[in-house]
Design a protein around this motif. Structure first.
Motif, PDB file in Angstrom:
ATOM      1  N   PHE A 137      -5.325   3.947  -1.158  1.00  0.00           N
ATOM      2  CA  PHE A 137      -5.772   2.557  -1.182  1.00  0.00           C
ATOM      3  C   PHE A 137      -5.725   1.975  -2.600  1.00  0.00           C
ATOM      4  O   PHE A 137      -5.954   0.794  -2.798  1.00  0.00           O
ATOM      5  CB  PHE A 137      -7.202   2.516  -0.640  1.00  0.00           C
ATOM      6  CG  PHE A 137      -7.673   1.164  -0.186  1.00  0.00           C
ATOM      7  CD1 PHE A 137      -8.639   0.478  -0.900  1.00  0.00           C
ATOM      8  CD2 PHE A 137      -7.168   0.592   0.956  1.00  0.00           C
ATOM      9  CE1 PHE A 137      -9.087  -0.754  -0.478  1.00  0.00           C
ATOM     10  CE2 PHE A 137      -7.609  -0.644   1.395  1.00  0.00           C
ATOM     11  CZ  PHE A 137      -8.569  -1.315   0.668  1.00  0.00           C
ATOM     12  N   ASN A 168      -8.903   6.844  -0.664  1.00  0.00           N
ATOM     13  CA  ASN A 168      -8.952   5.891  -1.774  1.00  0.00           C
ATOM     14  C   ASN A 168      -7.762   6.036  -2.707  1.00  0.00           C
ATOM     15  O   ASN A 168      -7.362   5.072  -3.358  1.00  0.00           O
ATOM     16  CB  ASN A 168     -10.262   6.033  -2.536  1.00  0.00           C
ATOM     17  CG  ASN A 168     -11.336   5.211  -1.890  1.00  0.00           C
ATOM     18  OD1 ASN A 168     -11.337   3.995  -2.003  1.00  0.00           O
ATOM     19  ND2 ASN A 168     -12.225   5.855  -1.159  1.00  0.00           N
ATOM     20  N   LEU A 178       0.832  -1.198   0.000  1.00  0.00           N
ATOM     21  CA  LEU A 178       0.000   0.000   0.000  1.00  0.00           C
ATOM     22  C   LEU A 178       0.870   1.254   0.000  1.00  0.00           C
ATOM     23  O   LEU A 178       2.032   1.223   0.393  1.00  0.00           O
ATOM     24  CB  LEU A 178      -0.913   0.022   1.225  1.00  0.00           C
ATOM     25  CG  LEU A 178      -2.013  -1.024   1.275  1.00  0.00           C
ATOM     26  CD1 LEU A 178      -2.744  -0.948   2.609  1.00  0.00           C
ATOM     27  CD2 LEU A 178      -2.988  -0.810   0.133  1.00  0.00           C
ATOM     28  N   TYR A 185      -4.578  -3.878   7.074  1.00  0.00           N
ATOM     29  CA  TYR A 185      -5.889  -3.830   6.422  1.00  0.00           C
ATOM     30  C   TYR A 185      -7.036  -3.670   7.417  1.00  0.00           C
ATOM     31  O   TYR A 185      -8.069  -3.110   7.090  1.00  0.00           O
ATOM     32  CB  TYR A 185      -6.122  -5.076   5.569  1.00  0.00           C
ATOM     33  CG  TYR A 185      -5.597  -4.927   4.166  1.00  0.00           C
ATOM     34  CD1 TYR A 185      -6.096  -3.939   3.323  1.00  0.00           C
ATOM     35  CD2 TYR A 185      -4.614  -5.766   3.682  1.00  0.00           C
ATOM     36  CE1 TYR A 185      -5.611  -3.799   2.042  1.00  0.00           C
ATOM     37  CE2 TYR A 185      -4.128  -5.640   2.398  1.00  0.00           C
ATOM     38  CZ  TYR A 185      -4.626  -4.648   1.582  1.00  0.00           C
ATOM     39  OH  TYR A 185      -4.156  -4.502   0.318  1.00  0.00           O
ATOM     40  N   TRP A 209      -7.302  -0.002   7.954  1.00  0.00           N
ATOM     41  CA  TRP A 209      -7.918   0.585   6.758  1.00  0.00           C
ATOM     42  C   TRP A 209      -9.413   0.299   6.744  1.00  0.00           C
ATOM     43  O   TRP A 209     -10.229   1.148   6.399  1.00  0.00           O
ATOM     44  CB  TRP A 209      -7.298   0.000   5.486  1.00  0.00           C
ATOM     45  CG  TRP A 209      -6.106   0.740   4.994  1.00  0.00           C
ATOM     46  CD1 TRP A 209      -4.813   0.313   5.034  1.00  0.00           C
ATOM     47  CD2 TRP A 209      -6.080   2.026   4.394  1.00  0.00           C
ATOM     48  NE1 TRP A 209      -3.983   1.251   4.496  1.00  0.00           N
ATOM     49  CE2 TRP A 209      -4.746   2.318   4.092  1.00  0.00           C
ATOM     50  CE3 TRP A 209      -7.048   2.972   4.082  1.00  0.00           C
ATOM     51  CZ2 TRP A 209      -4.353   3.506   3.493  1.00  0.00           C
ATOM     52  CZ3 TRP A 209      -6.651   4.145   3.488  1.00  0.00           C
ATOM     53  CH2 TRP A 209      -5.324   4.409   3.200  1.00  0.00           C
ATOM     54  N   SER A 246     -11.233   1.861  -6.250  1.00  0.00           N
ATOM     55  CA  SER A 246     -10.775   3.153  -5.754  1.00  0.00           C
ATOM     56  C   SER A 246     -11.028   4.263  -6.764  1.00  0.00           C
ATOM     57  O   SER A 246     -11.447   5.366  -6.397  1.00  0.00           O
ATOM     58  CB  SER A 246      -9.289   3.088  -5.411  1.00  0.00           C
ATOM     59  OG  SER A 246      -9.078   2.220  -4.327  1.00  0.00           O
TER      60      SER A 246
END
Length: 151
Positions: A119, A116, A67, A73, A76, A127
């Motif tokens: 991401f 995003n 990332l 994660y 996130w 995204s």
């Protein structure tokens, strides 16, 4: 008659009532409603994206180390779910012409686009879709959001 209509012909009792009347809504109100509905959808998308990250981090194409920001994660996922819930609530507030909802909607759509962007290596198409929808929401709310409160 010269083609001009009087104040009384327009449905106002007096010239003062005509001058105090709010401006008629334009077609941009539709864009604001569209932006509010898209904000609700973006909120739902964010929530789903976060839920997937929390429940099944193996779903994403890139591991957490790949990332842009090296974050777990699960972290996130909770971030996406929080943004999603707040965005959906703000979208409903915009539909009922609340100024606070417009401000929060612009802030959340901006945060959503930035999150995003970071991401994107994990799930690029998703995204990009969310970022595009965030840009539409920001434009509708900033450029024409005030018209919603006059309807």
């Amino acid at each position: 008659m010269s083609g001009a209509t009087s104040v009384e012909d327009r449905g106002y009792a007096s010239k003062e009532a005509f001058q105090e009347a709010p401006p008629a809504p334009t077609g941009w109100v539709g864009w604001i409603v569209f932006g509010a509905v898209v904000l609700i959808l973006v909120g739902i998308f964010q929530f789903i994206e976060g839920l997937v990250a929390v429940v099944n981090s193996g779903w994403y194409a890139v591991g957490a180390n790949g990332l842009t920001v090296n974050v777990d994660y699960t972290a996130w996922g909770w971030t996406h779910m929080a943004i999603g819930v707040l965005a959906a609530i703000s979208g409903f507030g915009i539909l009922v012409a609340q100024t606070w909802a417009r401000v929060i909607g612009v802030v959340l759509a901006s945060i959503s686009a930035i999150v995003n962007l970071a991401f994107m290596p994990a799930y690029p198409l998703w995204s990009l879709l969310v970022i595009a929808l965030d840009v539409v929401v920001i434009y509708a709310l900033v450029a024409h959001g005030r018209e919603m409160s006059s309807t």
